[in-house]
Design a protein around this motif. Structure first.
Motif, PDB file in Angstrom:
ATOM      1  N   VAL A  79      -3.135  -3.164   2.062  1.00  0.00           N
ATOM      2  CA  VAL A  79      -2.278  -4.189   1.740  1.00  0.00           C
ATOM      3  C   VAL A  79      -3.019  -5.410   1.503  1.00  0.00           C
ATOM      4  CG1 VAL A  79      -0.338  -3.341   3.033  1.00  0.00           C
ATOM      5  CG2 VAL A  79      -2.028  -4.585   4.216  1.00  0.00           C
ATOM      6  N   LYS A 131       3.295   0.768   3.360  1.00  0.00           N
ATOM      7  CA  LYS A 131       3.130  -0.519   4.213  1.00  0.00           C
ATOM      8  C   LYS A 131       3.043  -1.903   3.260  1.00  0.00           C
ATOM      9  CE  LYS A 131      -0.629   2.135   6.601  1.00  0.00           C
ATOM     10  NZ  LYS A 131      -0.837   3.167   5.333  1.00  0.00           N
ATOM     11  N   ALA A 172       2.687  -6.370   3.464  1.00  0.00           N
ATOM     12  CA  ALA A 172       2.407  -7.645   3.907  1.00  0.00           C
ATOM     13  C   ALA A 172       2.596  -8.883   3.326  1.00  0.00           C
ATOM     14  CB  ALA A 172       0.783  -7.292   4.666  1.00  0.00           C
ATOM     15  N   ASN A 211      -6.366   0.451   8.639  1.00  0.00           N
ATOM     16  CA  ASN A 211      -5.243   0.485   7.650  1.00  0.00           C
ATOM     17  C   ASN A 211      -4.869  -0.580   6.924  1.00  0.00           C
ATOM     18  OD1 ASN A 211      -4.987   3.258   8.342  1.00  0.00           O
ATOM     19  ND2 ASN A 211      -3.480   2.887  10.098  1.00  0.00           N
ATOM     20  N   ASP A 212      -5.397  -1.908   7.385  1.00  0.00           N
ATOM     21  CA  ASP A 212      -4.959  -3.146   6.441  1.00  0.00           C
ATOM     22  C   ASP A 212      -5.769  -3.303   5.185  1.00  0.00           C
ATOM     23  OD1 ASP A 212      -3.158  -3.832   8.366  1.00  0.00           O
ATOM     24  OD2 ASP A 212      -4.458  -5.030   9.714  1.00  0.00           O
ATOM     25  N   LYS A 226       3.938  -8.044   8.580  1.00  0.00           N
ATOM     26  CA  LYS A 226       3.485  -6.933   7.843  1.00  0.00           C
ATOM     27  C   LYS A 226       4.573  -5.940   8.565  1.00  0.00           C
ATOM     28  CE  LYS A 226      -0.443  -5.441  10.923  1.00  0.00           C
ATOM     29  NZ  LYS A 226      -1.493  -4.683  10.746  1.00  0.00           N
ATOM     30  N   TRP A 227       4.775  -5.127   7.955  1.00  0.00           N
ATOM     31  CA  TRP A 227       5.844  -3.828   8.290  1.00  0.00           C
ATOM     32  C   TRP A 227       5.661  -2.565   7.192  1.00  0.00           C
ATOM     33  CZ3 TRP A 227       6.947  -7.855   4.878  1.00  0.00           C
ATOM     34  CH2 TRP A 227       7.564  -7.624   3.620  1.00  0.00           C
ATOM     35  N   SER A 228       6.441  -1.593   7.568  1.00  0.00           N
ATOM     36  CA  SER A 228       6.206  -0.264   6.797  1.00  0.00           C
ATOM     37  C   SER A 228       7.554   0.526   6.820  1.00  0.00           C
ATOM     38  CB  SER A 228       5.173   0.335   7.271  1.00  0.00           C
ATOM     39  OG  SER A 228       5.519   1.034   8.589  1.00  0.00           O
ATOM     40  N   THR A 251       4.000   6.954   3.976  1.00  0.00           N
ATOM     41  CA  THR A 251       4.337   5.465   4.388  1.00  0.00           C
ATOM     42  C   THR A 251       3.995   4.411   3.426  1.00  0.00           C
ATOM     43  OG1 THR A 251       3.702   5.939   6.559  1.00  0.00           O
ATOM     44  CG2 THR A 251       4.131   3.953   5.959  1.00  0.00           C
ATOM     45  N   ASP A 279       0.832  -1.239   0.042  1.00  0.00           N
ATOM     46  CA  ASP A 279      -0.133   0.044   0.011  1.00  0.00           C
ATOM     47  C   ASP A 279       1.025   1.340   0.233  1.00  0.00           C
ATOM     48  OD1 ASP A 279      -1.933   2.175   0.608  1.00  0.00           O
ATOM     49  OD2 ASP A 279      -2.647   1.364   2.220  1.00  0.00           O
TER      50      ASP A 279
END
Length: 283
Positions: free
Chosen positions: A266, A16, A18, A262-263, A29-31, A14, A9
């Motif tokens: 992704v 993102k 996953a 926010n998920d 998941k990470w960003s 940012t 995403d």
């Protein structure tokens, strides 16, 4: 090992990431920050480096993945795998994103508009309950959305399907940034946004009523920052929606709140990569 998919995403501040199973379960998941300096030339190399780093970290190989899907701002050419006009990323010229990421990671890649992938996420794993007919509306600084009919994301001739923010709700209203008057979208400087909640819900209910009467989806899902108002907002919008729809739509189309937060981006982006399953079977 069961194959996996990656969702990205890409936002103005940012990026993102996953790693998901093929059934949509997030495993990692990470960003990373979005570096828009030098006309956004660092963004794709940063994405490639971050994916390769995390694959190494989790002891995974490119062959463990069906593909990567990404949601991005700007005008997307899905066939060519390019993006242009993503000004919040400083991408003023055509970006050959797919070519670069496939070369840099060794994994198949596809992409779509960020609002569209959020719609796919909510439809697949969120409030859309995996129904084939779902409309997603995101309420933030602006109003965007995505339309899924018969299980397919609608794009339209110029890729503009689902631009729910430009449904006219007041033909004598204030001029929108698109040059048209009375669009649903309301920003900080728009007097419409400063009116009472009831009037906002009236306009939103009117717009969604028009969409309901036209498309009759199973669910119209409201997401974005404004949806944090929750049931307070949803119930008022639904009241007006019911006022502006005819009985069969009123009885079959449900107004729901987004569930993924926010998920959504992704998860929806990763779902784009499911299209590669058939090509993998054919090999």
């Amino acid at each position: 090992m069961a194959k996996k998919i990656i969702g990205i995403d890409l936002g103005g501040t940012t990026v993102k990431f996953a790693i998901l199973t093929l059934t949509g379960e997030i495993q990692q998941k990470w960003s990373i920050p979005t570096n828009i300096l030098d006309e956004g030339s660092h963004i794709v190399p940063d994405i490639i480096e971050s994916i390769n780093h995390h694959l190494s970290l989790y002891d995974l190989k490119p062959s463990d993945f069906i593909g990567i899907g990404m949601g991005t701002p700007g005008s997307v050419d899905r066939e060519a795998g390019t993006v242009i006009g993503a000004y919040n990323l400083n991408w003023k010229t055509l970006q050959p994103v797919r070519e670069q990421i496939e070369k840099g990671t060794g994994i198949k890649f596809t992409l779509d508009n960020d609002a569209n992938v959020a719609a796919l996420g909510e439809r697949w794993q969120g409030a859309g309950d995996n129904n084939p007919d779902v409309v997603f509306v995101t309420l933030g600084t602006g109003v965007g959305g995505g339309v899924i009919m018969d299980g397919n994301l609608l794009h339209g001739k110029a890729g503009c399907a689902g631009e729910i923010g430009h449904v006219t709700v007041d033909p004598h209203g204030f001029e929108c940034t698109c040059g048209k008057k009375g669009c649903l979208v309301a920003n900080d400087n728009d007097p419409l946004a400063l009116k009472v909640v009831d009037q906002v819900c009236y306009y939103l209910g009117l717009a969604l009523g028009n969409i309901g009467n036209t498309l009759n989806p199973a669910n119209i899902v409201i997401g974005g920052g404004v949806s944090a108002a929750g049931e307070f907002l949803r119930s008022r919008v639904e009241k007006y929606f019911r006022e502006f729809t005819f009985p069969q739509v009123r009885q079959s189309t449900e107004i729901k709140l987004a569930q993924l937060g926010n998920d959504a981006g992704v998860i929806g982006a990763a779902s784009l990569a499911l299209q590669f399953i058939e090509s993998v079977k054919e090999v």
